[in-house]
Structures are given as C-alpha cells and as structure tokens.
Scaffold this motif. Sequence first.
Motif, PDB file in Angstrom:
ATOM      1  N   ALA A 442     -14.687  31.893 -15.625  1.00 20.54           N
ATOM      2  CA  ALA A 442     -16.036  32.026 -16.194  1.00 20.54           C
ATOM      3  C   ALA A 442     -16.650  33.352 -15.777  1.00 20.54           C
ATOM      4  CB  ALA A 442     -16.906  30.870 -15.727  1.00 20.54           C
ATOM      5  N   TRP A 443     -17.546  33.862 -16.639  1.00 20.73           N
ATOM      6  CA  TRP A 443     -18.299  35.074 -16.319  1.00 20.73           C
ATOM      7  C   TRP A 443     -19.675  34.630 -15.862  1.00 20.73           C
ATOM      8  CZ3 TRP A 443     -17.111  39.900 -15.334  1.00 20.73           C
ATOM      9  CH2 TRP A 443     -18.117  40.872 -15.334  1.00 20.73           C
ATOM     10  N   ALA A 444     -19.876  34.579 -14.529  1.00 20.06           N
ATOM     11  CA  ALA A 444     -21.106  34.011 -14.001  1.00 20.06           C
ATOM     12  C   ALA A 444     -21.334  34.479 -12.574  1.00 20.06           C
ATOM     13  CB  ALA A 444     -21.030  32.484 -14.050  1.00 20.06           C
ATOM     14  N   VAL A 472     -14.826  15.199 -13.226  1.00 12.00           N
ATOM     15  CA  VAL A 472     -15.135  16.501 -13.821  1.00 12.00           C
ATOM     16  C   VAL A 472     -14.125  16.775 -14.931  1.00 12.00           C
ATOM     17  CG1 VAL A 472     -15.332  18.984 -13.442  1.00 12.00           C
ATOM     18  CG2 VAL A 472     -16.114  17.397 -11.675  1.00 12.00           C
ATOM     19  N   GLU A 473     -14.616  17.346 -16.072  1.00 15.47           N
ATOM     20  CA  GLU A 473     -13.743  17.735 -17.173  1.00 15.47           C
ATOM     21  C   GLU A 473     -14.007  19.198 -17.520  1.00 15.47           C
ATOM     22  OE1 GLU A 473     -14.532  15.148 -20.413  1.00 15.47           O
ATOM     23  OE2 GLU A 473     -13.781  13.336 -19.394  1.00 15.47           O
ATOM     24  N   VAL A 474     -12.945  19.892 -17.910  1.00 19.63           N
ATOM     25  CA  VAL A 474     -13.052  21.300 -18.289  1.00 19.63           C
ATOM     26  C   VAL A 474     -12.446  21.469 -19.684  1.00 19.63           C
ATOM     27  CG1 VAL A 474     -12.443  23.678 -17.714  1.00 19.63           C
ATOM     28  CG2 VAL A 474     -12.887  22.026 -15.881  1.00 19.63           C
ATOM     29  N   SER A 475     -13.151  22.189 -20.564  1.00 20.68           N
ATOM     30  CA  SER A 475     -12.626  22.446 -21.907  1.00 20.68           C
ATOM     31  C   SER A 475     -13.068  23.828 -22.365  1.00 20.68           C
ATOM     32  CB  SER A 475     -13.116  21.386 -22.902  1.00 20.68           C
ATOM     33  OG  SER A 475     -14.536  21.416 -23.009  1.00 20.68           O
ATOM     34  N   LYS A 476     -12.399  24.321 -23.404  1.00 18.23           N
ATOM     35  CA  LYS A 476     -12.692  25.645 -23.940  1.00 18.23           C
ATOM     36  C   LYS A 476     -13.128  25.504 -25.399  1.00 18.23           C
ATOM     37  CE  LYS A 476     -10.533  30.092 -25.013  1.00 18.23           C
ATOM     38  NZ  LYS A 476      -9.264  30.869 -25.017  1.00 18.23           N
ATOM     39  N   LEU A 483     -18.021  22.713 -18.562  1.00 16.33           N
ATOM     40  CA  LEU A 483     -17.761  21.940 -17.346  1.00 16.33           C
ATOM     41  C   LEU A 483     -18.627  20.696 -17.416  1.00 16.33           C
ATOM     42  CD1 LEU A 483     -17.861  24.830 -14.730  1.00 16.33           C
ATOM     43  CD2 LEU A 483     -15.856  23.495 -15.346  1.00 16.33           C
ATOM     44  N   THR A 484     -17.990  19.516 -17.538  1.00 12.31           N
ATOM     45  CA  THR A 484     -18.714  18.260 -17.673  1.00 12.31           C
ATOM     46  C   THR A 484     -18.556  17.423 -16.413  1.00 12.31           C
ATOM     47  OG1 THR A 484     -18.396  18.249 -20.069  1.00 12.31           O
ATOM     48  CG2 THR A 484     -18.976  16.149 -19.024  1.00 12.31           C
ATOM     49  N   VAL A 485     -19.691  17.050 -15.828  1.00 11.19           N
ATOM     50  CA  VAL A 485     -19.715  16.137 -14.681  1.00 11.19           C
ATOM     51  C   VAL A 485     -20.142  14.785 -15.212  1.00 11.19           C
ATOM     52  CG1 VAL A 485     -20.747  15.622 -12.452  1.00 11.19           C
ATOM     53  CG2 VAL A 485     -20.232  17.998 -13.064  1.00 11.19           C
ATOM     54  N   TRP A 486     -19.284  13.787 -15.072  1.00  8.78           N
ATOM     55  CA  TRP A 486     -19.593  12.460 -15.610  1.00  8.78           C
ATOM     56  C   TRP A 486     -19.580  11.405 -14.521  1.00  8.78           C
ATOM     57  CZ3 TRP A 486     -15.792   8.859 -14.835  1.00  8.78           C
ATOM     58  CH2 TRP A 486     -14.488   9.331 -14.628  1.00  8.78           C
ATOM     59  N   THR A 550     -23.163  18.442 -19.176  1.00 11.52           N
ATOM     60  CA  THR A 550     -22.224  19.513 -19.519  1.00 11.52           C
ATOM     61  C   THR A 550     -22.903  20.860 -19.389  1.00 11.52           C
ATOM     62  OG1 THR A 550     -21.043  18.075 -21.058  1.00 11.52           O
ATOM     63  CG2 THR A 550     -20.731  20.457 -21.312  1.00 11.52           C
ATOM     64  N   VAL A 551     -22.329  21.723 -18.533  1.00 10.62           N
ATOM     65  CA  VAL A 551     -22.819  23.088 -18.403  1.00 10.62           C
ATOM     66  C   VAL A 551     -21.836  24.016 -19.114  1.00 10.62           C
ATOM     67  CG1 VAL A 551     -21.684  23.327 -16.147  1.00 10.62           C
ATOM     68  CG2 VAL A 551     -23.502  24.919 -16.809  1.00 10.62           C
ATOM     69  N   THR A 552     -22.358  24.878 -19.987  1.00 11.68           N
ATOM     70  CA  THR A 552     -21.522  25.855 -20.696  1.00 11.68           C
ATOM     71  C   THR A 552     -21.755  27.228 -20.100  1.00 11.68           C
ATOM     72  OG1 THR A 552     -23.243  26.184 -22.371  1.00 11.68           O
ATOM     73  CG2 THR A 552     -21.558  24.534 -22.849  1.00 11.68           C
ATOM     74  N   LEU A 553     -20.668  28.008 -19.963  1.00 13.30           N
ATOM     75  CA  LEU A 553     -20.722  29.358 -19.422  1.00 13.30           C
ATOM     76  C   LEU A 553     -19.800  30.256 -20.250  1.00 13.30           C
ATOM     77  CD1 LEU A 553     -20.509  28.599 -15.582  1.00 13.30           C
ATOM     78  CD2 LEU A 553     -22.553  29.344 -16.849  1.00 13.30           C
ATOM     79  N   PRO A 554     -20.102  31.562 -20.338  1.00  9.12           N
ATOM     80  CA  PRO A 554     -19.211  32.463 -21.064  1.00  9.12           C
ATOM     81  C   PRO A 554     -17.848  32.563 -20.365  1.00  9.12           C
ATOM     82  CG  PRO A 554     -21.360  33.473 -20.688  1.00  9.12           C
ATOM     83  CD  PRO A 554     -21.301  32.247 -19.838  1.00  9.12           C
ATOM     84  N   ILE A 555     -16.784  32.672 -21.158  1.00  2.00           N
ATOM     85  CA  ILE A 555     -15.448  32.879 -20.607  1.00  2.00           C
ATOM     86  C   ILE A 555     -15.291  34.346 -20.230  1.00  2.00           C
ATOM     87  CG2 ILE A 555     -12.982  32.904 -21.180  1.00  2.00           C
ATOM     88  CD1 ILE A 555     -13.406  30.433 -22.823  1.00  2.00           C
ATOM     89  N   ALA A 556     -14.733  34.605 -19.075  1.00  2.00           N
ATOM     90  CA  ALA A 556     -14.504  35.982 -18.616  1.00  2.00           C
ATOM     91  C   ALA A 556     -13.490  36.644 -19.549  1.00  2.00           C
ATOM     92  CB  ALA A 556     -14.003  35.988 -17.183  1.00  2.00           C
ATOM     93  N   ASP A 557     -13.802  37.891 -19.984  1.00  2.00           N
ATOM     94  CA  ASP A 557     -12.908  38.607 -20.904  1.00  2.00           C
ATOM     95  C   ASP A 557     -12.488  39.961 -20.347  1.00  2.00           C
ATOM     96  OD1 ASP A 557     -15.299  39.853 -20.989  1.00  2.00           O
ATOM     97  OD2 ASP A 557     -15.660  39.574 -23.146  1.00  2.00           O
TER      98      ASP A 557
END
Length: 566
Positions: A442-444, A472-476, A483-486, A550-557
Amino acid sequence: MGKRPTQDRKVVDLSMRRTRPVHVKDAFGATIEKAGEHALPANEQILGLLSNILFDESLPFYVAALDGTVIHTNGHYNKLDTSLGETTLAPGAADCVGRYRVPSLKPVIDDVLASDTTVRAEEIVTIDSRDRVFLGRHIPVRNDRKEIVAVAGTYEDVTMQIRGIEEANKTQAQFQDFARASSDWFFECDDDLRISSLSERFTAIVGQPASLFIGSRFEQFGRFDTNMEGRFEGTRAMKSRKPFREQLFVVSDPSGSELKFHLSGVPVFDRKTGTFEGFRGVGMDVTSLYAQSDERQAAKDNLESLFAELTRKNIALDVATEQATSALRAKNEFLAAMSHELRTPLNAIIGFAEAFSQETFGNLDAAYIEYSNDIRASGQHLLGLINDILDVAVIEGGGLSLQLDEIGVEDLVSKAVHMNIEAAKAKGLKTSALEISTNLCAWADERRATQILVNLLSNAVKFTPEGGEIGVEVSKNGNELSLTVWDTGVGITAEHQKQVFEKFHQVTDHIYSRRQEGTGLGLHISRELARKMDGDLTVDSETGKGSRFTVTLPIADGRVQDSNFI
C-alpha cells in the motif's frame, strides 16, 4: 357590349352588337320595320318639344318615338356612331333615322314609361380593342298635357372617371388590407384633434359603438402613458403636428379591465395650401404583450429580491462560518496545547505505576501492587483518550503530517494483530483468520495505517462475545487494495451505521456495548486518516451476525517517497 349601373339609378340592359346593315332585313341582327306611319309633321312636333328640355349639346344626342323609331341624332352622335364601327349604342345606327324602328330602344322606352323619369345606365363598348364606358341619360319628352310622347337621350364618355373610381377603390382596398395586416385598427383626426373616423375593429375590441368616440379627443375616453421603452411622446407630437410611433394608449372596457394599444400616426396637410387637416394613424392591441412584460418584470423583481436576500444570508453565513472556524481553530489549539500539557504528567504517573507494579524500589504489599496496576491501566486509558482528542484537533486544524511510503500489507496487518492478539485470546475468541499471506503493498503512512487497523481490531475484540471469531481479509480492486476487519459480534443497526463514523458516537442499543469504554472518536479518526491517504473506510453490518469494516488504500506503484503535510 356590357353595362354597369350608376349609383341610385335603375339599370336597364341596353347592350347590343350588330353588323353594319347593308340590307334592311339584316340591320341590327333583328327585324327593323319601316316607320311610314309616322308623318313628318308629328316628328317635327316632337322635335319642337325638345326646347323644353335642358341638355348638353356638346354630347352625342338622339330622339326616338315611343314605338322605337329614331327621329333625330346630332352630329356628335353621328361621329360617335362612325367610330364604333360594328358596335352600336342603344338607339342604333345614325342612318336609320326616320326610317326604321330600332328594337334595342324598346327596353329603354318601356323603362322610361314605367319609371316616369330619366333613366341612367352605363354602357361598355370596345373601340380599337379598348373598353370605353358611356353614361346614357334617357329623358322623357312630354307634350303640353305632360304626357310622354318620345324619349331623348345623351351619351357621355365617362371612361376616365370610372377608371379613376376603380383605381381609387383598388387603392382603398389595398390600404384596408395593409391596415389589417399591420395593425388592429386605424383612425383619423380633424385639425382640432377630434376623432373623425374610426375603424370597426376598434369598437369590436373595446365592446362599444363607434358613435361614442366620434368627435372626441383621445384623452376623453382613455389616457396616454409611458410605453415599455420609456417613451411618452403622443400628446406632445400631436400638438406639435409631428409623426409619432408606438405611443401607449390605455382604454378601459365596459368590465373595467384595461386595454392597451400602441398608437402610430402622421400629420395630414393640404397639398395645395399646406393647411393642417389632422392626423391619420393606426393602433395595435398590445394588452397581452404588456401583461407578459409585467409578469417578466414581477419575476425579475422577485429574483432580485431573492438574490438580495440570498446575498445577505451568504454574508451572514460567511461571518458565522468565519466565527465558527475561528472558534474551532481556537478549540483545536486549546485541545492540542492541553493534550501536550496533560501527557507529560500522565506519562510520569504511568511510569511510576509500572515501577510500583514491578517493585523496582523494593517489595510492596500485594494490595499496593494491585493499586499500582489499577493506576497504570487508568493512566493508559486516559492517555488513549488524550491521544484521540489530540488526533482530532490535529486533523481538523490542518496540521496532520503524513509520511507516505510503500508499505507491505502483510507486515502492516501482522503488527496490528500483534497489538490486539492477547486481548482476543484472553476473551476466548477464534483468531486463526487473522493470519494472512500477500505480497501487496500500500501507498500510505505506516504509523497512521497501523493506527487504523489497530483501532478496527480493537473494536472487533470489544464487540464480539466470548467464543466468537475475528479475522482479516485482503483484496485488490484496480488501483486500490481493501483491508477488511470482520467479526461475529453483536453487529450494528442500519440507523447506527449512518452515524458510526461521527465524532463521539457510540453504539449503546444493547447491554453488551455498555461495558465498553471509549470516547467514540476511534472510527471518526480512522476514516479521516484513510481519506487523507486517498482512501476511505466503510461498514457493512447485520445485527446479531457481526460487522465488516473495510479500509481502502492506494496500491503502491513504485512512486518516489514523499511527505504530505495536510
């Protein structure tokens, strides 16, 4: 040869065409009998009676007996008869004088006898391929006993007069057409500016007879007013004998409603003497036009009033906003300052409490150790509250500093899980789903991203009953990672889901939630931090079945490390 009647006269059809007679039986195309029974003295007697009749001797003239025998024609008639060629007027050819009865005269004689007065009729003949109009006047000749004994007549060439009347009528018709096409009605005024003529269209519009207006001035039954262009020149122009256009004139109809007209007029002068004779003009009904203009003006005035009110409110809102901003800035500055001031002695309290718990300065009674543990827990809790308040103050005050960098998601989740795993195990929760394996980055800001996950995992532990499960679940998804915390906890109602990210909001609609402590700032801070890093934080929950944050963050490029001060 056709006929046309003169006005107010009885029309008698006297037209006839013939071939110039060569033989008696062929004359006039009809039988013409010899007039042998008329003795010459009788004809002379009739001619003697002509002295009692006044007529223009310069006109073609004839005299005929009552049986249709032509007694006499003058030289002008003979000349006209010669010019007509194969066409003849009612009495017939001049060479029939005193010899034959002319059938075409009989209708004229019968009409004179029937009316006992002069008969007039127009006759159209063609001379040199051009139509000529002759006005015939057929006059009864009376004896001493007032008895009609013969008929005398004259012919006058009125072609030019008739053509002039026809052209005048044509011009008048054209004028009427133009007037109807260009306006609703027209008028004429005399030299005293009194109405002398008024078209029927005006009376139809106002619903009153024209006789009420003839002889009146405009000001006596209406009023001149300023038109929509701001001009008021009608009365002044009329008094100064100048043309005017589109002067507003207002008339009230019988119902009391106002009718509005645009008047346009020109002065009329005598062509020879130059004497002023009055005005001619037209009027156009513009009532609906002015009604629409009034509606537009009312709408414009209303909009201007609304705009002025909106401007006033915007100014007041700007002032209130500035005041609120100033108050918020002052509050945040105060909270930040107080937080810093409180953290220093609080850290000392926590430090000494930990020293007592660990018996750093010597052995302590068990009761004191328990007290020191309570002091340390309370101090840490208070420190957490102060940190939350400080974070809110920094974010709202615009002083948040983010160090954006490429962060491994697996390490990020592992660090946050490590900070909450003991609490989860102590509560008997299943934690196997907290272990993830991913190579996404992640870019954060690492510290703030960790803070978000720690807060979400902490809430999951708090609101999940013993024996429950968290994960915790991770998806793109495109250029973003989620990043989902359930958890399988108590869940959140739909009503509270809309408010859960607001400041100081806590879910308190069930008994279990009441045992949880906190300021209600954690989720608010987490969402604001995620948005500052070009991400977001959302919730999906069902009461009794658990929640998914669910927290969304930019993908590092591979971008270069940078620091953003927000």
